[in-house]
Design a protein around this motif. Structure first.
Motif, PDB file in Angstrom:
ATOM      1  N   ARG A  35     -13.544  -4.932 -58.335  1.00  0.00           N
ATOM      2  CA  ARG A  35     -13.497  -6.174 -57.556  1.00  0.00           C
ATOM      3  C   ARG A  35     -12.106  -6.779 -57.484  1.00  0.00           C
ATOM      4  N   SER A  36     -11.143  -6.087 -58.108  1.00  0.00           N
ATOM      5  CA  SER A  36      -9.795  -6.649 -58.135  1.00  0.00           C
ATOM      6  C   SER A  36      -9.176  -6.574 -56.739  1.00  0.00           C
ATOM      7  N   TYR A  37      -8.374  -7.551 -56.391  1.00  0.00           N
ATOM      8  CA  TYR A  37      -7.772  -7.574 -55.071  1.00  0.00           C
ATOM      9  C   TYR A  37      -6.321  -7.124 -55.094  1.00  0.00           C
ATOM     10  N   ARG A  38      -5.935  -6.501 -56.215  1.00  0.00           N
ATOM     11  CA  ARG A  38      -4.572  -5.978 -56.331  1.00  0.00           C
ATOM     12  C   ARG A  38      -4.628  -4.493 -56.644  1.00  0.00           C
ATOM     13  N   GLY A  39      -3.630  -3.766 -56.242  1.00  0.00           N
ATOM     14  CA  GLY A  39      -3.584  -2.348 -56.570  1.00  0.00           C
ATOM     15  C   GLY A  39      -2.150  -1.885 -56.633  1.00  0.00           C
ATOM     16  N   ARG A  40      -1.987  -0.634 -57.036  1.00  0.00           N
ATOM     17  CA  ARG A  40      -0.638  -0.079 -57.054  1.00  0.00           C
ATOM     18  C   ARG A  40      -0.717   1.392 -56.642  1.00  0.00           C
ATOM     19  N   VAL A  41       0.427   1.979 -56.422  1.00  0.00           N
ATOM     20  CA  VAL A  41       0.477   3.392 -56.071  1.00  0.00           C
ATOM     21  C   VAL A  41       0.976   4.130 -57.303  1.00  0.00           C
ATOM     22  N   GLU A  42       0.224   5.156 -57.686  1.00  0.00           N
ATOM     23  CA  GLU A  42       0.601   5.920 -58.889  1.00  0.00           C
ATOM     24  C   GLU A  42       2.041   6.374 -58.809  1.00  0.00           C
ATOM     25  N   GLY A  43       2.775   6.085 -59.852  1.00  0.00           N
ATOM     26  CA  GLY A  43       4.153   6.558 -59.946  1.00  0.00           C
ATOM     27  C   GLY A  43       5.153   5.786 -59.101  1.00  0.00           C
ATOM     28  N   ARG A  44       4.727   4.686 -58.454  1.00  0.00           N
ATOM     29  CA  ARG A  44       5.651   3.933 -57.595  1.00  0.00           C
ATOM     30  C   ARG A  44       5.616   2.455 -57.972  1.00  0.00           C
ATOM     31  N   ASP A  45       6.730   1.958 -58.514  1.00  0.00           N
ATOM     32  CA  ASP A  45       6.701   0.517 -58.765  1.00  0.00           C
ATOM     33  C   ASP A  45       7.425  -0.256 -57.666  1.00  0.00           C
ATOM     34  N   ASP A  46       7.770   0.476 -56.579  1.00  0.00           N
ATOM     35  CA  ASP A  46       8.391  -0.218 -55.447  1.00  0.00           C
ATOM     36  C   ASP A  46       7.368  -0.541 -54.348  1.00  0.00           C
ATOM     37  N   ILE A  47       6.087  -0.216 -54.603  1.00  0.00           N
ATOM     38  CA  ILE A  47       5.034  -0.510 -53.617  1.00  0.00           C
ATOM     39  C   ILE A  47       3.901  -1.264 -54.302  1.00  0.00           C
ATOM     40  N   GLU A  48       3.393  -2.284 -53.603  1.00  0.00           N
ATOM     41  CA  GLU A  48       2.302  -3.095 -54.141  1.00  0.00           C
ATOM     42  C   GLU A  48       1.169  -3.081 -53.123  1.00  0.00           C
ATOM     43  N   ILE A  49      -0.072  -3.060 -53.610  1.00  0.00           N
ATOM     44  CA  ILE A  49      -1.212  -3.064 -52.685  1.00  0.00           C
ATOM     45  C   ILE A  49      -1.960  -4.390 -52.817  1.00  0.00           C
ATOM     46  N   ALA A  50      -2.309  -4.989 -51.675  1.00  0.00           N
ATOM     47  CA  ALA A  50      -3.153  -6.188 -51.682  1.00  0.00           C
ATOM     48  C   ALA A  50      -4.422  -5.845 -50.907  1.00  0.00           C
ATOM     49  N   PHE A  51      -5.585  -6.088 -51.488  1.00  0.00           N
ATOM     50  CA  PHE A  51      -6.840  -5.853 -50.774  1.00  0.00           C
ATOM     51  C   PHE A  51      -7.305  -7.171 -50.172  1.00  0.00           C
ATOM     52  N   LEU A  52      -7.436  -7.181 -48.851  1.00  0.00           N
ATOM     53  CA  LEU A  52      -7.799  -8.420 -48.137  1.00  0.00           C
ATOM     54  C   LEU A  52      -8.855  -8.085 -47.089  1.00  0.00           C
ATOM     55  N   SER A  53      -9.489  -9.112 -46.514  1.00  0.00           N
ATOM     56  CA  SER A  53     -10.437  -8.829 -45.432  1.00  0.00           C
ATOM     57  C   SER A  53      -9.640  -8.412 -44.196  1.00  0.00           C
ATOM     58  N   ALA A  54     -10.294  -7.654 -43.324  1.00  0.00           N
ATOM     59  CA  ALA A  54      -9.598  -7.100 -42.153  1.00  0.00           C
ATOM     60  C   ALA A  54      -8.948  -8.200 -41.310  1.00  0.00           C
ATOM     61  N   SER A  55      -9.609  -9.325 -41.165  1.00  0.00           N
ATOM     62  CA  SER A  55      -9.028 -10.390 -40.334  1.00  0.00           C
ATOM     63  C   SER A  55      -7.884 -11.102 -41.057  1.00  0.00           C
ATOM     64  N   GLU A  56      -8.012 -11.221 -42.374  1.00  0.00           N
ATOM     65  CA  GLU A  56      -6.907 -11.805 -43.155  1.00  0.00           C
ATOM     66  C   GLU A  56      -5.652 -10.934 -43.062  1.00  0.00           C
ATOM     67  N   ILE A  57      -5.842  -9.627 -43.035  1.00  0.00           N
ATOM     68  CA  ILE A  57      -4.693  -8.714 -42.959  1.00  0.00           C
ATOM     69  C   ILE A  57      -3.907  -8.996 -41.686  1.00  0.00           C
ATOM     70  N   ALA A  58      -4.627  -9.208 -40.594  1.00  0.00           N
ATOM     71  CA  ALA A  58      -3.958  -9.508 -39.325  1.00  0.00           C
ATOM     72  C   ALA A  58      -3.134 -10.794 -39.454  1.00  0.00           C
ATOM     73  N   ARG A  59      -3.715 -11.803 -40.045  1.00  0.00           N
ATOM     74  CA  ARG A  59      -3.000 -13.081 -40.177  1.00  0.00           C
ATOM     75  C   ARG A  59      -1.801 -12.951 -41.117  1.00  0.00           C
TER      76      ARG A  59
END
Ligand code: ATP
Ligand code: PRP
Length: 234
Positions: A35-59
């Motif tokens: 349920r976490s809304y954060r993520g990362r890419v294995e082996g990469r600390d220069d990229i961050e993942i945010a999980f948001l609703s599809a419409s929020e992503i657009a905004r």
């Protein structure tokens, strides 16, 4: 500078987006729990993942709060007044296909085109004492398509956030603008798409927020290139 990629937080769009990134060599792990809304890419600390609703992503793309997002073209064009100025559609990802369409009751036998609908709208007030009512959540796309695309000005938009296809039967509106994929919801509600009533053929896209600093950031170019490389040739 860390690059932030916003991905859908639920559903098929989330799974499909994660799969594309994984094929592209970016293996995403959700930090914390499911349920976490954060993520990362294995082996990469220069990229961050945010999980948001599809419409929020657009905004968030429009606000420049994230660098990349995976979301439907329909939501980007609906959310942002000048989508092409604020964002760049870097890749069409081949999932999340759906069309935004104008649909009328099946029994409107003599209304098959937008021009026919324009005629109906023009004398709707004289006949019914009110303007033609369109149920939709796609206000911006509807206004652009009706006014700029077809010169239809006499209508009223009725906000609809769910069960839009039921609006004509319930009397809440006369016609609808909504998303369809298989068409079964439209058929079940006795609605028909006008022959030139497809406003947008949408699919999930890799969208970049246009920022001057992206020009000299190799990670931005890397993400675009690697995602494009795993897509089937268009
Ligand atoms: N059959 C479909 N029905 C609805 N949306 C679809 C369909 N197929 C593809 N899509 C796309 O999925 C996206 C909407 O996804 P979703 O419903 O998760 O977004 P949302 O409205 O932000 O979610 P939420 O309701 O949680 O706010 C749109 O870009 C839409 O074009
Ligand atoms: O053409 P079809 O395959 O029948 O799909 C279209 C339906 O799917 C969507 O609803 P959904 O419940 O998926 O999402 P929404 O209610 O959030 O729009 C959309 O709003 C339509 O109602």
């Amino acid at each position: 500078m860390t690059i932030t990629i916003a991905l859908p937080s639920k559903g098929r769009m989330k799974d499909d987006a994660m799969a594309v990134f994984s094929r592209a060599g970016f293996s995403i792990v959700q930090t914390g729990n499911d349920r976490s809304y954060r993520g990362r890419v294995e082996g990469r600390d220069d990229i961050e993942i945010a999980f948001l609703s599809a419409s929020e992503i657009a905004r968030e793309l429009g606000a420049g709060a994230v660098d990349f997002g995976v979301t439907g073209e329909d939501l980007v064009r609906e959310s942002l007044p000048d989508a092409d100025r604020a964002t760049a559609f870097e890749a069409r990802l081949g999932f999340g296909h759906a069309s935004v369409v104008v649909a009328v009751p099946e029994i409107w036998l003599d209304v098959t085109t937008m021009a026919d609908l324009g005629d109906v709208a023009a004398d709707f007030r004289a006949r019914h004492g009110r303007r033609l009512a369109i149920a939709t959540k796609y206000h911006r796309l509807t206004r652009t398509f009706f006014s700029k695309g077809h010169g239809i000005q006499l209508y009223r938009i009725v906000e609809s956030l769910g069960a839009t296809e039921g609006a004509p039967a319930s009397g809440a509106a006369d016609i609808i603008v909504d998303i369809t994929s298989t068409g079964s919801t439209l058929r079940a509600n006795h609605l028909r798409i006008l022959s030139d009533g497809v406003m947008l053929e949408s699919e999930a896209c890799l969208v970049r927020a246009r920022k001057p600093e992206h020009d000299r950031n190799p990670v931005v170019a890397e993400i675009v290139a690697k995602v494009r490389a795993v897509l089937p040739a268009a």
